[in-house]
Design a protein around this motif. Sequence first.
Motif, PDB file in Angstrom:
ATOM      1  N   ARG A   1      43.797  27.677  22.511  1.00  0.00           N
ATOM      2  CA  ARG A   1      44.283  28.869  21.821  1.00  0.00           C
ATOM      3  C   ARG A   1      44.382  30.053  22.788  1.00  0.00           C
ATOM      4  O   ARG A   1      45.293  30.864  22.707  1.00  0.00           O
ATOM      5  CB  ARG A   1      43.364  29.207  20.645  1.00  0.00           C
ATOM      6  CG  ARG A   1      43.402  28.171  19.533  1.00  0.00           C
ATOM      7  CD  ARG A   1      42.387  28.490  18.457  1.00  0.00           C
ATOM      8  NE  ARG A   1      42.755  29.678  17.732  1.00  0.00           N
ATOM      9  CZ  ARG A   1      43.497  29.700  16.615  1.00  0.00           C
ATOM     10  NH1 ARG A   1      43.960  28.573  16.141  1.00  0.00           N
ATOM     11  NH2 ARG A   1      43.771  30.823  16.002  1.00  0.00           N
TER      12      ARG A   1
ATOM     13  N   ALA B   1      50.382  29.803  14.998  1.00  0.00           N
ATOM     14  CA  ALA B   1      50.452  29.492  13.571  1.00  0.00           C
ATOM     15  C   ALA B   1      51.047  28.118  13.279  1.00  0.00           C
ATOM     16  O   ALA B   1      50.795  27.537  12.218  1.00  0.00           O
ATOM     17  CB  ALA B   1      51.283  30.558  12.853  1.00  0.00           C
TER      18      ALA B   1
ATOM     19  N   PRO C   1      46.061  42.112  17.123  1.00  0.00           N
ATOM     20  CA  PRO C   1      46.612  40.987  17.891  1.00  0.00           C
ATOM     21  C   PRO C   1      46.616  41.196  19.394  1.00  0.00           C
ATOM     22  O   PRO C   1      46.316  40.279  20.161  1.00  0.00           O
ATOM     23  CB  PRO C   1      48.043  40.856  17.331  1.00  0.00           C
ATOM     24  CG  PRO C   1      47.976  41.460  15.978  1.00  0.00           C
ATOM     25  CD  PRO C   1      46.972  42.565  16.060  1.00  0.00           C
TER      26      PRO C   1
ATOM     27  N   TYR D   1      40.045  38.295  12.320  1.00  0.00           N
ATOM     28  CA  TYR D   1      40.906  38.670  13.434  1.00  0.00           C
ATOM     29  C   TYR D   1      40.822  40.166  13.690  1.00  0.00           C
ATOM     30  O   TYR D   1      40.669  40.971  12.759  1.00  0.00           O
ATOM     31  CB  TYR D   1      42.369  38.301  13.156  1.00  0.00           C
ATOM     32  CG  TYR D   1      42.613  36.836  12.935  1.00  0.00           C
ATOM     33  CD1 TYR D   1      42.250  35.905  13.897  1.00  0.00           C
ATOM     34  CD2 TYR D   1      43.212  36.378  11.759  1.00  0.00           C
ATOM     35  CE1 TYR D   1      42.484  34.555  13.689  1.00  0.00           C
ATOM     36  CE2 TYR D   1      43.446  35.035  11.551  1.00  0.00           C
ATOM     37  CZ  TYR D   1      43.073  34.120  12.520  1.00  0.00           C
ATOM     38  OH  TYR D   1      43.292  32.785  12.323  1.00  0.00           O
TER      39      TYR D   1
ATOM     40  N   ASP E   1      48.747  42.086   5.400  1.00  0.00           N
ATOM     41  CA  ASP E   1      47.579  41.418   5.980  1.00  0.00           C
ATOM     42  C   ASP E   1      46.416  41.614   5.015  1.00  0.00           C
ATOM     43  O   ASP E   1      45.703  42.615   5.065  1.00  0.00           O
ATOM     44  CB  ASP E   1      47.275  42.011   7.351  1.00  0.00           C
ATOM     45  CG  ASP E   1      46.191  41.240   8.093  1.00  0.00           C
ATOM     46  OD1 ASP E   1      45.462  40.462   7.446  1.00  0.00           O
ATOM     47  OD2 ASP E   1      46.069  41.419   9.314  1.00  0.00           O
TER      48      ASP E   1
ATOM     49  N   ASN F   1      48.768  34.147   6.519  1.00  0.00           N
ATOM     50  CA  ASN F   1      48.377  33.640   7.833  1.00  0.00           C
ATOM     51  C   ASN F   1      49.274  32.500   8.296  1.00  0.00           C
ATOM     52  O   ASN F   1      49.276  32.174   9.490  1.00  0.00           O
ATOM     53  CB  ASN F   1      46.921  33.167   7.803  1.00  0.00           C
ATOM     54  CG  ASN F   1      45.932  34.312   7.879  1.00  0.00           C
ATOM     55  OD1 ASN F   1      45.821  34.970   8.906  1.00  0.00           O
ATOM     56  ND2 ASN F   1      45.221  34.558   6.781  1.00  0.00           N
TER      57      ASN F   1
ATOM     58  N   ASP G   1      42.751  41.103  20.641  1.00  0.00           N
ATOM     59  CA  ASP G   1      41.863  40.023  20.196  1.00  0.00           C
ATOM     60  C   ASP G   1      41.637  39.036  21.335  1.00  0.00           C
ATOM     61  O   ASP G   1      42.545  38.312  21.748  1.00  0.00           O
ATOM     62  CB  ASP G   1      42.491  39.319  18.990  1.00  0.00           C
ATOM     63  CG  ASP G   1      41.502  38.399  18.299  1.00  0.00           C
ATOM     64  OD1 ASP G   1      40.419  38.150  18.850  1.00  0.00           O
ATOM     65  OD2 ASP G   1      41.819  37.909  17.199  1.00  0.00           O
TER      66      ASP G   1
ATOM     67  N   SER H   1      40.507  34.847  19.683  1.00  0.00           N
ATOM     68  CA  SER H   1      41.413  33.881  19.063  1.00  0.00           C
ATOM     69  C   SER H   1      42.844  34.220  19.432  1.00  0.00           C
ATOM     70  O   SER H   1      43.152  35.363  19.781  1.00  0.00           O
ATOM     71  CB  SER H   1      41.252  33.881  17.535  1.00  0.00           C
ATOM     72  OG  SER H   1      41.517  35.168  17.013  1.00  0.00           O
ATOM     73  N   ASN H   2      43.690  33.224  19.340  1.00  0.00           N
ATOM     74  CA  ASN H   2      45.117  33.410  19.584  1.00  0.00           C
ATOM     75  C   ASN H   2      45.821  33.486  18.238  1.00  0.00           C
ATOM     76  O   ASN H   2      45.932  32.496  17.527  1.00  0.00           O
ATOM     77  CB  ASN H   2      45.669  32.261  20.429  1.00  0.00           C
ATOM     78  CG  ASN H   2      47.180  32.330  20.554  1.00  0.00           C
ATOM     79  OD1 ASN H   2      47.756  33.409  20.524  1.00  0.00           O
ATOM     80  ND2 ASN H   2      47.815  31.186  20.676  1.00  0.00           N
ATOM     81  N   GLN H   3      46.289  34.651  17.881  1.00  0.00           N
ATOM     82  CA  GLN H   3      46.927  34.828  16.586  1.00  0.00           C
ATOM     83  C   GLN H   3      48.387  34.403  16.592  1.00  0.00           C
ATOM     84  O   GLN H   3      49.057  34.475  15.562  1.00  0.00           O
ATOM     85  CB  GLN H   3      46.799  36.293  16.153  1.00  0.00           C
ATOM     86  CG  GLN H   3      45.358  36.753  15.991  1.00  0.00           C
ATOM     87  CD  GLN H   3      45.243  38.138  15.404  1.00  0.00           C
ATOM     88  OE1 GLN H   3      45.938  38.492  14.436  1.00  0.00           O
ATOM     89  NE2 GLN H   3      44.358  38.949  15.965  1.00  0.00           N
TER      90      GLN H   3
ATOM     91  N   SER I   1      37.741  39.835   7.360  1.00  0.00           N
ATOM     92  CA  SER I   1      38.750  39.440   8.327  1.00  0.00           C
ATOM     93  C   SER I   1      38.099  38.785   9.534  1.00  0.00           C
ATOM     94  O   SER I   1      37.022  39.201   9.965  1.00  0.00           O
ATOM     95  CB  SER I   1      39.558  40.657   8.774  1.00  0.00           C
ATOM     96  OG  SER I   1      40.492  40.302   9.779  1.00  0.00           O
TER      97      SER I   1
END
Length: 269
Positions: free
Chosen positions: A43, A176, A165, A162, A152, A220, A168, A171-173, A160
């Motif tokens: 990720r 998806a 973006p 996250y 969101d 999401n 962050d 995590s890799n938003q 939440s």
Amino acid sequence: MRTDEEFEEPEPAPPGPRTRDRPPLVRELLLVAGLFLVYKLGRQLAAGHTAEAYRNSREVWDLERALHLPGEGVVQSSLLHGDTLVQLANTYYAAVHFPATAAFLVWLYLRRPGHYIWARRALAAVTAAALVLHLAYPLAPPRLLPVTGLVDTARLYGPSVYGPPDADQLSNQFAAMPSLHFGWALMVALGLIAVTRSVWRWLWLLHPLVTLLVIVGTANHFWLDAIAAAALLGLALAAVRRPRHVPAPTAVPRPRRPARRRTLVGAGR
């Protein structure tokens, strides 16, 4: 004269396939931990493709409209009728994904060791394929795409998982496609249906169904993210051979000893 026949209690059968099929615990813990680290690393490697991720997201949105799929907003609007419902959906998204899958693997390891290896291999295969797609096709979730009109829900109502973006680091938003939330949930349900015999076992399908509504309603994931995950899982299950049903071991009685005569004291006098 009288005769007595002696019987011995049945002794347990030697360890059967159920015991022999259980892999070493330490090895499995290290393997699962390694897979989790690879998942997190993958990720992170997919991060940094913001412009491409947004462009791909718009393409997916347009493709769904061309396919006449229902808008994700239909699900989200039903969640936004009250704060409690949307907060439950956000909590389900944040808290159920990993624990449910871990509990599934632990239960299989303890109760269905032969099927544990099958399920673990299928989950590893679908996760590896998903990571490849995350790298090859970065995709922003619909909550980050203004044209969708979605909000969101986690940021507005909580909880939440996250942050912003661009900042962050955990995590890799923009990963998806496909949705591992849905892919793992579907594997848990199919696995439990395959290894149990209860007439109620089909209710396990509620887990991926609720997961699907949650990931779409919280914006999401797109519908196509879940469809892609289901397709990858189907390929993984086709490639990983499912073990045959192994009956539980039964007790094996010892051979009966010949009758032994006992002579009464004073007999024949």
